[in-house]
Design a protein around this motif. Structure first.
Motif, PDB file in Angstrom:
ATOM      1  N   GLN A  29      27.886  42.186  27.039  1.00  0.00           N
ATOM      2  CA  GLN A  29      29.029  42.246  27.581  1.00  0.00           C
ATOM      3  C   GLN A  29      29.832  41.564  28.241  1.00  0.00           C
ATOM      4  O   GLN A  29      30.760  40.589  28.162  1.00  0.00           O
ATOM      5  N   ARG A  30      29.121  40.895  28.664  1.00  0.00           N
ATOM      6  CA  ARG A  30      29.107  40.342  30.178  1.00  0.00           C
ATOM      7  C   ARG A  30      30.028  38.565  29.181  1.00  0.00           C
ATOM      8  O   ARG A  30      31.231  37.518  29.145  1.00  0.00           O
ATOM      9  N   GLY A  31      28.977  38.295  28.142  1.00  0.00           N
ATOM     10  CA  GLY A  31      28.670  37.244  27.371  1.00  0.00           C
ATOM     11  C   GLY A  31      29.902  37.008  26.575  1.00  0.00           C
ATOM     12  O   GLY A  31      30.458  36.140  26.679  1.00  0.00           O
ATOM     13  N   LEU A  32      29.827  38.226  26.197  1.00  0.00           N
ATOM     14  CA  LEU A  32      31.018  38.444  25.099  1.00  0.00           C
ATOM     15  C   LEU A  32      32.630  38.215  26.195  1.00  0.00           C
ATOM     16  O   LEU A  32      33.538  37.183  25.791  1.00  0.00           O
ATOM     17  N   VAL A  33      32.500  38.484  27.509  1.00  0.00           N
ATOM     18  CA  VAL A  33      33.457  38.764  27.481  1.00  0.00           C
ATOM     19  C   VAL A  33      34.006  37.467  28.564  1.00  0.00           C
ATOM     20  O   VAL A  33      35.159  36.916  28.806  1.00  0.00           O
ATOM     21  N   GLU A  34      33.002  36.376  29.094  1.00  0.00           N
ATOM     22  CA  GLU A  34      33.049  35.177  29.066  1.00  0.00           C
ATOM     23  C   GLU A  34      33.886  34.495  28.035  1.00  0.00           C
ATOM     24  O   GLU A  34      34.112  33.228  28.202  1.00  0.00           O
ATOM     25  N   LEU A  40      40.926  32.373  26.470  1.00  0.00           N
ATOM     26  CA  LEU A  40      42.149  32.756  27.399  1.00  0.00           C
ATOM     27  C   LEU A  40      42.582  31.402  28.057  1.00  0.00           C
ATOM     28  O   LEU A  40      43.587  30.806  27.739  1.00  0.00           O
ATOM     29  N   GLU A  41      41.503  30.646  28.872  1.00  0.00           N
ATOM     30  CA  GLU A  41      41.608  29.528  29.038  1.00  0.00           C
ATOM     31  C   GLU A  41      42.140  27.908  28.390  1.00  0.00           C
ATOM     32  O   GLU A  41      43.255  27.402  29.198  1.00  0.00           O
ATOM     33  N   ALA A  42      41.527  28.053  27.590  1.00  0.00           N
ATOM     34  CA  ALA A  42      41.528  26.886  25.894  1.00  0.00           C
ATOM     35  C   ALA A  42      43.430  27.143  25.757  1.00  0.00           C
ATOM     36  O   ALA A  42      44.138  26.184  25.703  1.00  0.00           O
ATOM     37  N   ILE A  43      43.669  28.743  25.347  1.00  0.00           N
ATOM     38  CA  ILE A  43      45.091  28.946  25.448  1.00  0.00           C
ATOM     39  C   ILE A  43      45.913  28.223  26.231  1.00  0.00           C
ATOM     40  O   ILE A  43      46.818  27.705  26.316  1.00  0.00           O
ATOM     41  N   ALA A 120      41.109  40.407  30.271  1.00  0.00           N
ATOM     42  CA  ALA A 120      42.386  40.494  30.271  1.00  0.00           C
ATOM     43  C   ALA A 120      42.621  40.498  31.691  1.00  0.00           C
ATOM     44  O   ALA A 120      43.280  40.045  33.238  1.00  0.00           O
ATOM     45  N   ARG A 121      42.060  41.123  32.472  1.00  0.00           N
ATOM     46  CA  ARG A 121      41.800  41.767  34.312  1.00  0.00           C
ATOM     47  C   ARG A 121      41.139  40.870  35.061  1.00  0.00           C
ATOM     48  O   ARG A 121      41.957  40.795  35.505  1.00  0.00           O
ATOM     49  N   LYS A 122      40.070  39.786  34.188  1.00  0.00           N
ATOM     50  CA  LYS A 122      39.840  38.881  34.805  1.00  0.00           C
ATOM     51  C   LYS A 122      40.910  37.892  35.377  1.00  0.00           C
ATOM     52  O   LYS A 122      40.544  37.202  36.694  1.00  0.00           O
ATOM     53  N   GLN A 123      40.598  37.551  34.117  1.00  0.00           N
ATOM     54  CA  GLN A 123      42.548  36.106  33.911  1.00  0.00           C
ATOM     55  C   GLN A 123      43.266  36.786  34.882  1.00  0.00           C
ATOM     56  O   GLN A 123      43.763  35.542  35.932  1.00  0.00           O
ATOM     57  N   THR A 125      43.808  38.579  37.751  1.00  0.00           N
ATOM     58  CA  THR A 125      43.347  38.351  38.946  1.00  0.00           C
ATOM     59  C   THR A 125      42.631  36.794  39.460  1.00  0.00           C
ATOM     60  O   THR A 125      41.983  37.095  41.356  1.00  0.00           O
ATOM     61  N   LYS A 126      42.578  36.432  38.583  1.00  0.00           N
ATOM     62  CA  LYS A 126      41.725  34.960  38.941  1.00  0.00           C
ATOM     63  C   LYS A 126      42.929  34.229  39.657  1.00  0.00           C
ATOM     64  O   LYS A 126      44.138  34.356  39.630  1.00  0.00           O
ATOM     65  N   GLY A 127      42.396  33.925  40.611  1.00  0.00           N
ATOM     66  CA  GLY A 127      43.034  33.046  42.174  1.00  0.00           C
ATOM     67  C   GLY A 127      43.789  34.028  42.964  1.00  0.00           C
ATOM     68  O   GLY A 127      44.010  33.241  44.054  1.00  0.00           O
ATOM     69  N   LEU A 128      42.869  34.940  42.647  1.00  0.00           N
ATOM     70  CA  LEU A 128      43.771  35.856  44.474  1.00  0.00           C
ATOM     71  C   LEU A 128      43.063  35.891  45.351  1.00  0.00           C
ATOM     72  O   LEU A 128      42.044  35.829  44.947  1.00  0.00           O
TER      73      LEU A 128
END
Length: 128
Positions: A29-34, A40-43, A120-123, A125-128
């Motif tokens: 699951q963690r691998g899929l999330v990554e 998402l970052e590429a988009i 989506a949650r991780k993205q 909150t990224k940078g907070l």
């Protein structure tokens, strides 16, 4: 439910996998999330498109027919929104397709679709 039925049900619940299986599933699951986060970052960077396409004549005809019948399109969109516990609002072609895909993935592959939510949650909150 009899005591034997309760014991059988408990045995069934506990017989599926052990901690090693659970740990492996969490790692997958963690691998899929990554992987989703990478996409998402590429988009976001403009390296990948946000759009997806589907080659399906029956669905294309259905969507065009809905567009020709705005009241029905709204009904379908609102039904999808309700199924996904979203507030009802205006819907267009893109919304109908997006909601239908989300509902389908959520129903057919809930664990994998949860990876999208986690990414989506991780993205967010990224940078907070």
């Amino acid at each position: 439910m009899s005591e034997d039925d309760e014991l059988a049900a408990l045995r069934e619940q506990t017989s599926h996998g052990d901690r090693i299986d659970s740990a492996a599933a969490k790692e997958e699951q963690r691998g899929l999330v990554e992987d989703i986060l990478d996409e998402l970052e590429a988009i976001e960077a403009g390296e990948q498109q946000k759009t997806i396409s589907v080659w399906d004549g029956h669905l294309a005809a259905f969507i065009r027919a809905l567009e020709a019948n705005p009241d029905r399109m709204e009904d379908v969109g609102h039904a999808l929104q309700r199924q996904l516990d979203l507030d009802e609002g205006e819907v267009d072609r893109s919304d109908i397709l997006r909601l239908a895909l989300r509902l389908g993935f959520q129903e057919a592959a809930p664990d994998e679709f949860e990876a999208v939510r986690e990414a989506a949650r991780k993205q967010a909150t990224k940078g907070l």
